[in-house]
Motif scaffolding. Structure first.
Motif, PDB file in Angstrom:
ATOM      1  N   HIS A  57       0.806  -1.157   0.090  1.00 42.15           N
ATOM      2  CA  HIS A  57      -0.062  -0.023  -0.206  1.00 42.15           C
ATOM      3  C   HIS A  57       0.865   1.299   0.038  1.00 42.15           C
ATOM      4  O   HIS A  57       1.459   1.530   0.979  1.00 42.15           O
ATOM      5  CB  HIS A  57      -0.757   0.167   1.406  1.00 42.15           C
TER       6      HIS A  57
ATOM      7  N   THR B 143     -12.775  -6.673   4.577  1.00 35.33           N
ATOM      8  CA  THR B 143     -12.058  -5.877   3.585  1.00 35.33           C
ATOM      9  C   THR B 143     -12.245  -4.433   3.645  1.00 35.33           C
ATOM     10  O   THR B 143     -11.596  -3.443   3.814  1.00 35.33           O
ATOM     11  CB  THR B 143     -12.238  -6.288   2.108  1.00 35.33           C
TER      12      THR B 143
ATOM     13  N   VAL C 175     -10.107  -1.149   4.383  1.00 38.92           N
ATOM     14  CA  VAL C 175      -9.828  -0.283   3.548  1.00 38.92           C
ATOM     15  C   VAL C 175     -10.117   1.238   4.094  1.00 38.92           C
ATOM     16  O   VAL C 175      -9.375   2.270   4.046  1.00 38.92           O
ATOM     17  CB  VAL C 175     -10.917  -0.297   2.297  1.00 38.92           C
TER      18      VAL C 175
ATOM     19  N   LYS D 260     -10.608   6.402  -2.243  1.00 39.48           N
ATOM     20  CA  LYS D 260     -10.958   4.956  -2.695  1.00 39.48           C
ATOM     21  C   LYS D 260     -10.923   4.857  -4.315  1.00 39.48           C
ATOM     22  O   LYS D 260     -10.242   4.044  -4.776  1.00 39.48           O
ATOM     23  CB  LYS D 260     -12.173   4.280  -2.043  1.00 39.48           C
TER      24      LYS D 260
ATOM     25  N   VAL E 183      -8.065   2.099  -4.315  1.00 41.09           N
ATOM     26  CA  VAL E 183      -8.524   1.039  -4.262  1.00 41.09           C
ATOM     27  C   VAL E 183      -9.216   0.576  -5.799  1.00 41.09           C
ATOM     28  O   VAL E 183      -8.878  -0.761  -6.157  1.00 41.09           O
ATOM     29  CB  VAL E 183      -9.597   0.695  -3.217  1.00 41.09           C
TER      30      VAL E 183
END
Length: 266
Positions: free
Chosen positions: A29, A188, A192, A257, A261
């Motif tokens: 990350h 998850t 996140v 995000k 992500v």
């Protein structure tokens, strides 16, 4: 004790392939590109009570060590069946140290908002156990939940069918499979959100064009006068930048995000 297992082999293969993606994403990350402040070279980071006027941002750093790493990838965890709203989980508890081929967890299963069963998975690749609650109606409601889960369309994964590599692996939805997917998705989502909070607390994040950038070595809580500080940042980086610290928290999360992500900055 209830246990549905006719698709257990497919579930194990799905999770065995998805788990490395999740673990690699967590390990690497680093979703943003750093920008340095000139004053940082003089060892003077901004602090509460300090003069934010003296900290002028440089151009975006271009050295290889400052290049952005690939965006996080959690898409393999969320399956189409998890978008339904009738079956949900409560009191999810995860034991990551015991999660091997599948997620090791326990949770309460709700159907139309009412608790119907206790769910658990030992994390060793088997199906999820479903045990009706003690009240007399739980068993009937559990059967209704099972019927609803089986009525959902099959999940088509991104992985090849083990029996035909030309096709995608398809999983027939059952209640234990659906609970397993919901547990992974909820776990998850929590991770996140934790990563987002860490980024927001430790970095001044801003959007410039299609890139998510941050000021290297600067934490938002150390900025004495944010309006002045952000005005200086815009003077250097452009008036059209979007500073996440100025947005409502949920909007900032959606934008963060999207870049880190989802992997889709558009």
């Amino acid at each position: 004790m209830h246990r549905s297992s006719h698709h257990a082999l497919l579930v194990r293969q799905h999770h065995a392939q998805a788990a490395p993606v999740f673990k690699a994403a967590m390990r690497f990350h680093a979703p943003t590109i750093p920008v340095r402040f000139a004053s940082m070279d003089r060892g003077r980071p901004p602090a509460l009570g300090g003069d934010a006027h003296s900290y002028h941002p440089r151009d975006v750093a271009s050295s290889p060590r400052d290049a952005a790493l690939p965006a996080l990838s959690f898409r393999s965890v969320q399956m189409p069946s998890t978008f339904q709203q009738r079956i949900t989980l409560r009191n999810l508890k995860v034991a990551e140290f015991a999660s091997e081929e599948t997620l090791c967890f326990s949770a309460t299963v709700l159907f139309d908002g009412k608790a119907v069963a206790h769910a658990s998975n030992d994390g060793h690749g088997g199906s999820t156990f479903l045990r009706p609650l003690q009240d007399p109606d739980s068993r009937d409601r559990l059967q209704e939940a099972e019927s609803f889960a089986k009525s959902l369309p099959p999940d088509v994964t991104d992985y090849p069918d083990p029996n035909d590599s030309a096709r995608k692996m398809t999983i027939e939805v059952t209640l234990d499979y659906l609970v397993d997917c919901l547990a992974e998705q909820q776990h998850t989502d929590k991770k996140v959100r934790s990563l987002f909070n860490r980024d927001m607390n430790n970095k001044v994040l801003f959007l410039k064009g299609d890139r998510l950038l941050f000021l290297k070595g600067i934490k938002p809580k150390t900025i004495a006068d944010k309006p002045v500080f952000f005005a200086k940042l815009r003077a250097k980086q452009g008036d059209d930048i979007v500073i996440l610290d100025e947005l409502p928290r949920e909007e900032a999360f959606v934008r963060w995000k999207r870049h880190t992500v989802d992997g889709d900055p558009s």
